[in-house]
Motif scaffolding. Structure first.
Motif, PDB file in Angstrom:
ATOM      1  N   ARG A   1      -0.236   1.905  -5.079  1.00  0.00           N
ATOM      2  CA  ARG A   1      -0.656   2.337  -6.405  1.00  0.00           C
ATOM      3  C   ARG A   1       0.151   1.618  -7.475  1.00  0.00           C
ATOM      4  O   ARG A   1       1.231   1.107  -7.228  1.00  0.00           O
ATOM      5  CB  ARG A   1      -0.473   3.849  -6.541  1.00  0.00           C
ATOM      6  CG  ARG A   1      -1.357   4.596  -5.576  1.00  0.00           C
ATOM      7  CD  ARG A   1      -1.147   6.075  -5.660  1.00  0.00           C
ATOM      8  NE  ARG A   1      -1.547   6.632  -6.956  1.00  0.00           N
ATOM      9  CZ  ARG A   1      -1.588   7.934  -7.193  1.00  0.00           C
ATOM     10  NH1 ARG A   1      -1.262   8.792  -6.249  1.00  0.00           N
ATOM     11  NH2 ARG A   1      -1.951   8.373  -8.372  1.00  0.00           N
TER      12      ARG A   1
ATOM     13  N   ARG B   1       4.734   1.615  -3.367  1.00  0.00           N
ATOM     14  CA  ARG B   1       4.593   0.934  -2.076  1.00  0.00           C
ATOM     15  C   ARG B   1       3.435   1.467  -1.244  1.00  0.00           C
ATOM     16  O   ARG B   1       3.128   0.911  -0.195  1.00  0.00           O
ATOM     17  CB  ARG B   1       5.917   0.993  -1.308  1.00  0.00           C
ATOM     18  CG  ARG B   1       6.903  -0.019  -1.887  1.00  0.00           C
ATOM     19  CD  ARG B   1       8.277   0.098  -1.298  1.00  0.00           C
ATOM     20  NE  ARG B   1       9.131  -0.985  -1.818  1.00  0.00           N
ATOM     21  CZ  ARG B   1      10.425  -0.846  -2.082  1.00  0.00           C
ATOM     22  NH1 ARG B   1      11.014   0.313  -1.865  1.00  0.00           N
ATOM     23  NH2 ARG B   1      11.114  -1.864  -2.559  1.00  0.00           N
ATOM     24  N   THR B   2       2.811   2.531  -1.699  1.00  0.00           N
ATOM     25  CA  THR B   2       1.568   2.930  -1.055  1.00  0.00           C
ATOM     26  C   THR B   2       0.395   2.156  -1.650  1.00  0.00           C
ATOM     27  O   THR B   2      -0.749   2.365  -1.276  1.00  0.00           O
ATOM     28  CB  THR B   2       1.278   4.433  -1.221  1.00  0.00           C
ATOM     29  OG1 THR B   2       1.059   4.705  -2.612  1.00  0.00           O
ATOM     30  CG2 THR B   2       2.415   5.274  -0.703  1.00  0.00           C
TER      31      THR B   2
ATOM     32  N   ALA C   1       8.344   4.804  -3.786  1.00  0.00           N
ATOM     33  CA  ALA C   1       7.513   5.245  -2.668  1.00  0.00           C
ATOM     34  C   ALA C   1       6.046   5.219  -3.076  1.00  0.00           C
ATOM     35  O   ALA C   1       5.173   4.787  -2.319  1.00  0.00           O
ATOM     36  CB  ALA C   1       7.933   6.648  -2.232  1.00  0.00           C
ATOM     37  N   ARG C   2       5.773   5.657  -4.293  1.00  0.00           N
ATOM     38  CA  ARG C   2       4.413   5.685  -4.801  1.00  0.00           C
ATOM     39  C   ARG C   2       3.833   4.275  -4.917  1.00  0.00           C
ATOM     40  O   ARG C   2       2.722   3.988  -4.501  1.00  0.00           O
ATOM     41  CB  ARG C   2       4.419   6.367  -6.184  1.00  0.00           C
ATOM     42  CG  ARG C   2       3.096   6.363  -6.911  1.00  0.00           C
ATOM     43  CD  ARG C   2       2.135   7.335  -6.303  1.00  0.00           C
ATOM     44  NE  ARG C   2       2.669   8.681  -6.294  1.00  0.00           N
ATOM     45  CZ  ARG C   2       2.376   9.614  -7.200  1.00  0.00           C
ATOM     46  NH1 ARG C   2       1.552   9.343  -8.171  1.00  0.00           N
ATOM     47  NH2 ARG C   2       2.890  10.813  -7.119  1.00  0.00           N
TER      48      ARG C   2
END
Ligand SMILES: [Zn+2]
Length: 195
Positions: free
Chosen positions: A69, A66-67, A63-64
């Motif tokens: 970062r 795919r933002t 999730a991180r």
């Protein structure tokens, strides 16, 4: 001689689209059955992660990433024959939600043969105690070395991804999120009773 980098990639639906030689380092405990690249391509990453703790960690990492970062950190991964410092880099691959994991060897030093009683204080993976890792369910920070930290900072301290089978996650709330929630609740209460 340093080992070559190990790479694997998944697409936006977490299916494995590419693995390099040696990829099964990541499959950890599941790699014992002589699994080949042909066996894993096209299959969901989750098929190869057996325990819930590791799944939860990977979910948060993905999730991180795919933002937009990137994550990168170094960790020790010793074998009986040598001491190794590895670096894992996780980043977006392509522009359709794919993610690439790459582990490369930073240093690899053959162990000196030394009497067992003359240990230097380093601890082999097998000797690590199982740990209970606290993660805030609101901001997803991890408690490590006495403070709540972003995962990039917390993982090397907790050795999470390299020894997930020795870690137990427990979800809670950090002090900061607790105070913010209490603040929100009392603000809502004040607004609700004010009319
Ligand atoms: Zn929090």
């Amino acid at each position: 001689m340093p080992s070559p980098a190990i790479v694997y990639r998944i697409d936006a639906s977490d299916r494995i689209t590419y693995v390099s030689e040696g990829w099964d380092v990541f499959a950890g405990e599941n790699s014992s059955g002589g699994v080949t690249a042909a066996d894993v391509l096209g299959r969901p990453l989750w098929d190869f992660i057996s325990d819930d703790t590791t799944k939860e960690i990977y979910r948060q990492v993905l999730a991180r990433i795919r933002t937009g970062r990137r994550m990168s950190y170094s960790f020790r991964c010793d074998s009986p024959a040598c001491r190794r410092l590895l670096e894992m880099q996780i980043r977006l691959h392509g522009d359709a939600g794919g993610v690439e994991f790459q582990t490369s060897t930073l240093t690899e030093v053959a162990r000196e043969l030394a009497p067992v009683s003359q240990g230097d204080g380093s601890v082999g993976a097998e000797e690590l105690e199982p740990g209970l890792v606290r993660v805030c369910g609101w901001c997803n920070r991890f408690y490590a070395d006495g403070a709540w930290r972003e995962m990039e900072e917390a993982f090397p301290r907790l050795r999470l991804l390299e020894h997930p089978e020795r870690q137990m996650l427990t979800h809670g709330m950090c002090e900061q999120c607790f105070e913010r929630m209490v603040g929100d609740l009392s603000a809502a209460e004040a607004a609700g009773t004010g009319g």
